[in-house]
Design a protein around this motif. Structure first.
Motif, mmCIF file in Angstrom:
data_model
loop_
_atom_site.group_PDB
_atom_site.id
_atom_site.type_symbol
_atom_site.label_atom_id
_atom_site.label_comp_id
_atom_site.label_asym_id
_atom_site.label_seq_id
_atom_site.Cartn_x
_atom_site.Cartn_y
_atom_site.Cartn_z
ATOM 1 N N GLN A 22 0.842 -1.200 0.000
ATOM 2 C CA GLN A 22 0.000 0.000 0.000
ATOM 3 C C GLN A 22 0.874 1.245 0.000
ATOM 4 O O GLN A 22 0.568 2.224 -0.676
ATOM 5 C CB GLN A 22 -0.924 0.018 1.220
ATOM 6 N N GLU A 23 1.961 1.188 0.744
ATOM 7 C CA GLU A 23 2.868 2.337 0.831
ATOM 8 C C GLU A 23 3.493 2.659 -0.527
ATOM 9 O O GLU A 23 3.543 3.821 -0.936
ATOM 10 C CB GLU A 23 3.953 2.046 1.859
ATOM 11 N N LYS A 24 3.953 1.636 -1.231
ATOM 12 C CA LYS A 24 4.562 1.851 -2.549
ATOM 13 C C LYS A 24 3.531 2.375 -3.549
ATOM 14 O O LYS A 24 3.823 3.265 -4.347
ATOM 15 C CB LYS A 24 5.186 0.557 -3.052
ATOM 16 N N LEU A 25 2.327 1.826 -3.508
ATOM 17 C CA LEU A 25 1.258 2.296 -4.388
ATOM 18 C C LEU A 25 0.931 3.754 -4.092
ATOM 19 O O LEU A 25 0.812 4.568 -5.007
ATOM 20 C CB LEU A 25 0.012 1.430 -4.230
ATOM 21 N N ALA A 26 0.810 4.068 -2.829
ATOM 22 C CA ALA A 26 0.496 5.441 -2.427
ATOM 23 C C ALA A 26 1.587 6.408 -2.877
ATOM 24 O O ALA A 26 1.294 7.470 -3.427
ATOM 25 C CB ALA A 26 0.328 5.514 -0.914
ATOM 26 N N PHE A 27 2.836 6.035 -2.654
ATOM 27 C CA PHE A 27 3.948 6.904 -3.039
ATOM 28 C C PHE A 27 3.957 7.151 -4.541
ATOM 29 O O PHE A 27 4.079 8.282 -4.995
ATOM 30 C CB PHE A 27 5.279 6.287 -2.591
ATOM 31 N N GLY A 28 3.799 6.088 -5.317
ATOM 32 C CA GLY A 28 3.816 6.212 -6.777
ATOM 33 C C GLY A 28 2.652 7.013 -7.320
ATOM 34 O O GLY A 28 2.768 7.690 -8.342
ATOM 35 N N THR A 50 -7.715 9.954 -9.141
ATOM 36 C CA THR A 50 -7.220 8.842 -8.331
ATOM 37 C C THR A 50 -7.145 7.573 -9.170
ATOM 38 O O THR A 50 -6.153 6.844 -9.122
ATOM 39 C CB THR A 50 -8.130 8.617 -7.111
ATOM 40 N N LEU A 51 -8.180 7.300 -9.929
ATOM 41 C CA LEU A 51 -8.206 6.123 -10.804
ATOM 42 C C LEU A 51 -7.009 6.118 -11.747
ATOM 43 O O LEU A 51 -6.303 5.112 -11.870
ATOM 44 C CB LEU A 51 -9.505 6.076 -11.607
ATOM 45 N N PHE A 52 -6.753 7.235 -12.392
ATOM 46 C CA PHE A 52 -5.651 7.311 -13.351
ATOM 47 C C PHE A 52 -4.293 7.184 -12.663
ATOM 48 O O PHE A 52 -3.391 6.510 -13.180
ATOM 49 C CB PHE A 52 -5.742 8.590 -14.186
ATOM 50 N N SER A 53 -4.137 7.812 -11.508
ATOM 51 C CA SER A 53 -2.868 7.728 -10.769
ATOM 52 C C SER A 53 -2.580 6.301 -10.333
ATOM 53 O O SER A 53 -1.465 5.806 -10.489
ATOM 54 C CB SER A 53 -2.911 8.633 -9.535
ATOM 55 N N ILE A 54 -3.584 5.650 -9.781
ATOM 56 C CA ILE A 54 -3.410 4.277 -9.311
ATOM 57 C C ILE A 54 -3.173 3.327 -10.478
ATOM 58 O O ILE A 54 -2.308 2.451 -10.415
ATOM 59 C CB ILE A 54 -4.629 3.843 -8.474
ATOM 60 N N SER A 55 -3.920 3.506 -11.548
ATOM 61 C CA SER A 55 -3.769 2.607 -12.699
ATOM 62 C C SER A 55 -2.370 2.705 -13.305
ATOM 63 O O SER A 55 -1.814 1.699 -13.753
ATOM 64 C CB SER A 55 -4.836 2.876 -13.753
ATOM 65 N N LYS A 56 -1.795 3.887 -13.276
ATOM 66 C CA LYS A 56 -0.440 4.057 -13.816
ATOM 67 C C LYS A 56 0.565 3.254 -12.995
ATOM 68 O O LYS A 56 1.413 2.560 -13.550
ATOM 69 C CB LYS A 56 -0.063 5.539 -13.828
ATOM 70 N N VAL A 57 0.464 3.342 -11.677
ATOM 71 C CA VAL A 57 1.386 2.604 -10.807
ATOM 72 C C VAL A 57 1.182 1.101 -10.960
ATOM 73 O O VAL A 57 2.148 0.334 -11.001
ATOM 74 C CB VAL A 57 1.207 3.023 -9.327
#
Length: 76
Positions: A22-28, A50-57
């Motif tokens: 979760q930490e790595k996902l959040a940071f990215g 948020t969707l786009f940021s998370i999907s990129k990571v």
């Protein structure tokens, strides 16, 4: 099951498949780790940003996440 819960399940599934914390996902995604936790538990509503940021990571197209959420909602 509501959309937020389904979104959380899908995000967690992709995150675990890729062995990302979760930490790595959040940071990215430039988000707070607690926010990722709240999303995964269906306690927060994701924005399109948020969707786009998370999907990129997660290296998943945003439409794939939305489609998976839709399919999960159909099942329940």
């Amino acid at each position: 099951m509501d959309i937020e819960q389904a979104f959380g399940i899908v995000i967690k599934k992709y995150r675990l498949e890729r062995s990302i914390s979760q930490e790595k996902l959040a940071f990215g995604a430039d988000l707070d780790r607690t926010f990722i936790s709240l999303l995964e538990r269906g306690k927060r509503k994701p924005t399109i940003n948020t969707l786009f940021s998370i999907s990129k990571v997660l290296e998943v197209k945003p439409y794939r996440i939305v489609k998976d959420v839709e399919n999960l909602l159909k099942q329940k």
